[in-house]
Design a protein around this motif. Structure first.
Motif, mmCIF file in Angstrom:
data_model
loop_
_atom_site.group_PDB
_atom_site.id
_atom_site.type_symbol
_atom_site.label_atom_id
_atom_site.label_comp_id
_atom_site.label_asym_id
_atom_site.label_seq_id
_atom_site.Cartn_x
_atom_site.Cartn_y
_atom_site.Cartn_z
ATOM 1 N N ILE A 210 35.043 52.896 42.259
ATOM 2 C CA ILE A 210 35.871 53.501 41.210
ATOM 3 C C ILE A 210 36.703 54.651 41.766
ATOM 4 O O ILE A 210 37.899 54.775 41.475
ATOM 5 C CB ILE A 210 34.982 53.961 40.040
ATOM 6 C CG1 ILE A 210 34.426 52.739 39.301
ATOM 7 C CG2 ILE A 210 35.776 54.843 39.077
ATOM 8 C CD1 ILE A 210 33.342 53.059 38.296
ATOM 9 N N LEU B 92 39.536 53.287 43.795
ATOM 10 C CA LEU B 92 40.565 52.714 42.930
ATOM 11 C C LEU B 92 41.440 53.806 42.319
ATOM 12 O O LEU B 92 42.674 53.695 42.299
ATOM 13 C CB LEU B 92 39.896 51.890 41.836
ATOM 14 C CG LEU B 92 40.781 51.052 40.931
ATOM 15 C CD1 LEU B 92 41.630 50.092 41.760
ATOM 16 C CD2 LEU B 92 39.935 50.281 39.944
ATOM 17 N N VAL B 93 40.834 54.879 41.838
ATOM 18 C CA VAL B 93 41.597 55.978 41.231
ATOM 19 C C VAL B 93 42.515 56.633 42.263
ATOM 20 O O VAL B 93 43.688 56.925 41.992
ATOM 21 C CB VAL B 93 40.639 57.016 40.613
ATOM 22 C CG1 VAL B 93 41.407 58.261 40.181
ATOM 23 C CG2 VAL B 93 39.909 56.414 39.418
ATOM 24 N N LEU C 59 45.520 54.342 42.863
ATOM 25 C CA LEU C 59 46.482 54.267 41.770
ATOM 26 C C LEU C 59 47.375 55.503 41.698
ATOM 27 O O LEU C 59 48.526 55.423 41.286
ATOM 28 C CB LEU C 59 45.738 54.067 40.449
ATOM 29 C CG LEU C 59 45.056 52.688 40.304
ATOM 30 C CD1 LEU C 59 44.198 52.644 39.048
ATOM 31 C CD2 LEU C 59 46.088 51.561 40.273
ATOM 32 N N PHE D 32 41.357 45.786 41.364
ATOM 33 C CA PHE D 32 40.474 45.662 40.209
ATOM 34 C C PHE D 32 39.591 44.421 40.339
ATOM 35 O O PHE D 32 38.393 44.474 40.043
ATOM 36 C CB PHE D 32 41.300 45.590 38.921
ATOM 37 C CG PHE D 32 41.816 46.915 38.449
ATOM 38 C CD1 PHE D 32 40.983 47.786 37.754
ATOM 39 C CD2 PHE D 32 43.111 47.299 38.718
ATOM 40 C CE1 PHE D 32 41.456 49.015 37.333
ATOM 41 C CE2 PHE D 32 43.590 48.530 38.290
ATOM 42 C CZ PHE D 32 42.759 49.390 37.590
ATOM 43 N N VAL E 187 34.335 51.495 32.743
ATOM 44 C CA VAL E 187 35.265 52.380 33.452
ATOM 45 C C VAL E 187 36.399 51.573 34.085
ATOM 46 O O VAL E 187 37.582 51.943 33.975
ATOM 47 C CB VAL E 187 34.524 53.200 34.516
ATOM 48 C CG1 VAL E 187 35.512 54.004 35.368
ATOM 49 C CG2 VAL E 187 33.517 54.134 33.865
ATOM 50 N N LEU E 188 36.067 50.462 34.738
ATOM 51 C CA LEU E 188 37.102 49.638 35.361
ATOM 52 C C LEU E 188 38.053 49.055 34.320
ATOM 53 O O LEU E 188 39.267 49.014 34.529
ATOM 54 C CB LEU E 188 36.445 48.501 36.156
ATOM 55 C CG LEU E 188 35.769 48.898 37.470
ATOM 56 C CD1 LEU E 188 35.032 47.702 38.080
ATOM 57 C CD2 LEU E 188 36.785 49.432 38.467
ATOM 58 N N ALA F 288 38.785 50.343 31.401
ATOM 59 C CA ALA F 288 39.631 51.423 30.896
ATOM 60 C C ALA F 288 40.755 51.752 31.885
ATOM 61 O O ALA F 288 41.918 51.937 31.489
ATOM 62 C CB ALA F 288 38.770 52.663 30.634
ATOM 63 N N LEU F 289 40.428 51.809 33.155
ATOM 64 C CA LEU F 289 41.451 52.090 34.169
ATOM 65 C C LEU F 289 42.493 50.975 34.207
ATOM 66 O O LEU F 289 43.705 51.240 34.322
ATOM 67 C CB LEU F 289 40.789 52.232 35.543
ATOM 68 C CG LEU F 289 39.973 53.509 35.779
ATOM 69 C CD1 LEU F 289 39.220 53.422 37.104
ATOM 70 C CD2 LEU F 289 40.889 54.728 35.781
ATOM 71 N N ILE G 38 44.797 51.375 31.234
ATOM 72 C CA ILE G 38 45.688 52.527 31.398
ATOM 73 C C ILE G 38 46.874 52.201 32.300
ATOM 74 O O ILE G 38 48.034 52.529 31.995
ATOM 75 C CB ILE G 38 44.926 53.734 31.959
ATOM 76 C CG1 ILE G 38 43.939 54.267 30.907
ATOM 77 C CG2 ILE G 38 45.875 54.840 32.402
ATOM 78 C CD1 ILE G 38 42.971 55.303 31.455
ATOM 79 N N PHE G 39 46.614 51.499 33.395
ATOM 80 C CA PHE G 39 47.662 51.278 34.395
ATOM 81 C C PHE G 39 48.421 49.959 34.196
ATOM 82 O O PHE G 39 49.494 49.783 34.768
ATOM 83 C CB PHE G 39 47.064 51.333 35.793
ATOM 84 C CG PHE G 39 46.719 52.719 36.225
ATOM 85 C CD1 PHE G 39 47.686 53.557 36.754
ATOM 86 C CD2 PHE G 39 45.432 53.200 36.098
ATOM 87 C CE1 PHE G 39 47.369 54.844 37.150
ATOM 88 C CE2 PHE G 39 45.102 54.495 36.489
ATOM 89 C CZ PHE G 39 46.085 55.313 37.008
#
Length: 460
Positions: free
Chosen positions: A320, A323-324, A327, A355, A450-451, A453-454, A457-458
């Motif tokens: 995670i 990944l953040v 991004l 992802f 969490v994944l 949601a990310l 968002i993106f």
């Protein structure tokens, strides 16, 4: 062995593997960065497709290194050197057969593999085939190194094979740089990479004689029962590996067939994914030896669920965070690595690809521990389902959407794979998880939320 001792042993071998993983990651970063600046997009695409042959030939290892690690670790825990010698001899018998099969496959690949790519110019087809032969022969012979590597991983002396691999990687980079600096061709690049790769054989022989002499000097006659036992174990791992081929190996072929113009960008994105997966696996691979040793001792088996929970939490956090970071900082990081003409295209592909691979690699600790306790057969159904979904949806989406369709096929396959593990496996492995609800709550729920949601968002 207390959980603190297991943790210390895990950390020691994980650090050794991280050094090796860092070397491999650096190699995977620098190799395309060097090559892409000296070759045109067309030649780089052909080079990338030729390198893909290495992935196919790795399948002929049939999980032998993992099998050796498991059996050697089991014998080490019981302090049974005779059993370990049987395993080493059986491994040598099997790897000889596997290598012969791989060499036959090289000939078939050289003949038929280039035919999948209609957009490869006729003037490059001869070089393409010659690169396949050179790289393929080298990869086939390197299979012999699986046996000594498995021995030292099973003895939990990971730094020994890791150091040999690091030397080969460094030598390869230096050789490739020299060839490119002097205007070398695709064939020249293949010869250097293949030759440096073969250096692992004398290196393996040296460190085996140096640090495992008592094992190999009195191996005794071949124990055919152990050969059959090891072969059955490898055969079961091979089913898993073939299923994963549809996730990690076939996609580039599909992309090359339907969207050849983007093969260069796609292969660079795959390289970035390979680095992420390689580092993750390097950190977690000591779980095979530790899990096998713990399972061999009835008093230690109760520690396995906690080991799974802790390693899975660490794996999820790493994926995670990675990944953040990508991004938010992906384009500047890619600009440091690649020529500017590739950055936007590679970023677009990686923004989805990461992802998919983060989701499926949440279960890497579980997979490694299944292997360590010889319960990996229970994961065949999820592996087959993931591979089938990946291949099917990639073939459905690629003709219309090109490379991005292949990537969404991978994402769909990852979702199907995780769901099928929860449905078909989680409740049937009491040594690792007491129930399906325990597995879902401790391993899956929070990271997937969490994944998701990310991703929303993106990409929402």
């Amino acid at each position: 062995m207390a959980i603190s001792s297991i943790r210390n042993l895990f950390i020691k071998n994980a650090v050794a593997n991280v050094l090796g993983g860092a070397g491999t990651a650096l190699f995977n970063l620098l190799l395309p960065a060097l090559v892409v600046r000296h070759l045109g997009k067309l030649e780089f695409s052909v080079w990338s497709l030729a390198l893909q042959v290495l992935i196919y030939l790795q399948l002929f290892g049939f999980g032998l290194q993992t099998a050796m690690t498991k059996y050697i670790a089991h014998g080490n825990e019981l302090q049974d050197k005779g059993d370990q010698r049987k395993t080493i001899k059986a491994g040598l018998v099997l790897v000889s057969s596997f290598t012969a099969m791989a060499l036959v496959a090289v000939g078939l690949l050289a003949l038929f593999y280039p035919l999948f790519f209609n957009d490869v110019p006729a003037e490059l087809m001869g070089e393409f085939r010659l690169c396949i032969v050179i790289l393929g022969i080298s990869a086939s012979l390197q299979l012999f190194a699986l046996v000594p590597s498995g021995v030292f991983l099973g003895l939990q002396k990971n730094i020994i094979p890791v150091s040999g691999l690091l030397f080969v990687r460094i030598s390869s980079l230096i050789g490739i740089w020299l060839v490119l600096s002097n205007g070398g061709s695709l064939v020249n690049l293949s010869i250097v990479l293949a030759g440096c790769g073969l250096m692992i054989l004398p290196i393996s022989y040296f460190y085996t004689k140096r640090w495992a002499g008592p094992f190999i000097s009195h191996l005794g006659p071949i124990d055919w029962a152990r050969c059959r036992e090891l072969f059955r174990y490898c055969a079961s791992l091979a089913i898993w590996s073939v299923a994963m081929l549809f996730v990690n190996g076939i996609d580039l072929v599909i992309a090359g067939h339907y969207d050849f113009d983007k093969v260069a960008s796609y292969s660079l994105a795959i390289t970035a994914i390979a680095i992420l997966v390689g580092v993750t696996q390097a950190v977690l691979s000591p779980l095979v030896a530790i899990g096998s040793a713990s399972y061999a001792n009835i008093d230690k088996r109760a520690q396995l669920p906690k080991l799974l929970t802790l390693s899975s939490a660490g794996c999820a956090a790493f994926l995670i965070v990675t990944l953040v970071i990508f991004l938010f900082l992906g384009k500047p990081l890619l600009a440091l690595w690649l020529d500017a003409s590739y950055v936007d295209g590679v970023y677009e592909l990686l923004a989805v690809m990461l992802f998919a691979h983060a989701l499926r690699n949440l279960l890497m600790p579980f997979s490694l521990l299944l292997v360590s306790i010889s319960e990996h057969k229970k994961a065949f159904m999820p592996a087959i389902i993931e591979g089938a979904f990946n291949l099917t949806f990639s073939l459905i989406l690629a003709p219309k959407f090109g490379v991005i369709g292949v990537i969404y096929g991978t994402l769909i396959g990852s979702i199907a794979g995780v769901l099928s593990v929860v449905i078909f496996v989680a409740g049937k492995t009491p040594a690792l998880s007491v129930s399906r609800a325990y597995f879902f709550n401790r391993i899956i729920f929070v990271p997937v939320i969490v994944l998701a949601a990310l991703f929303w968002i993106f990409h929402g």
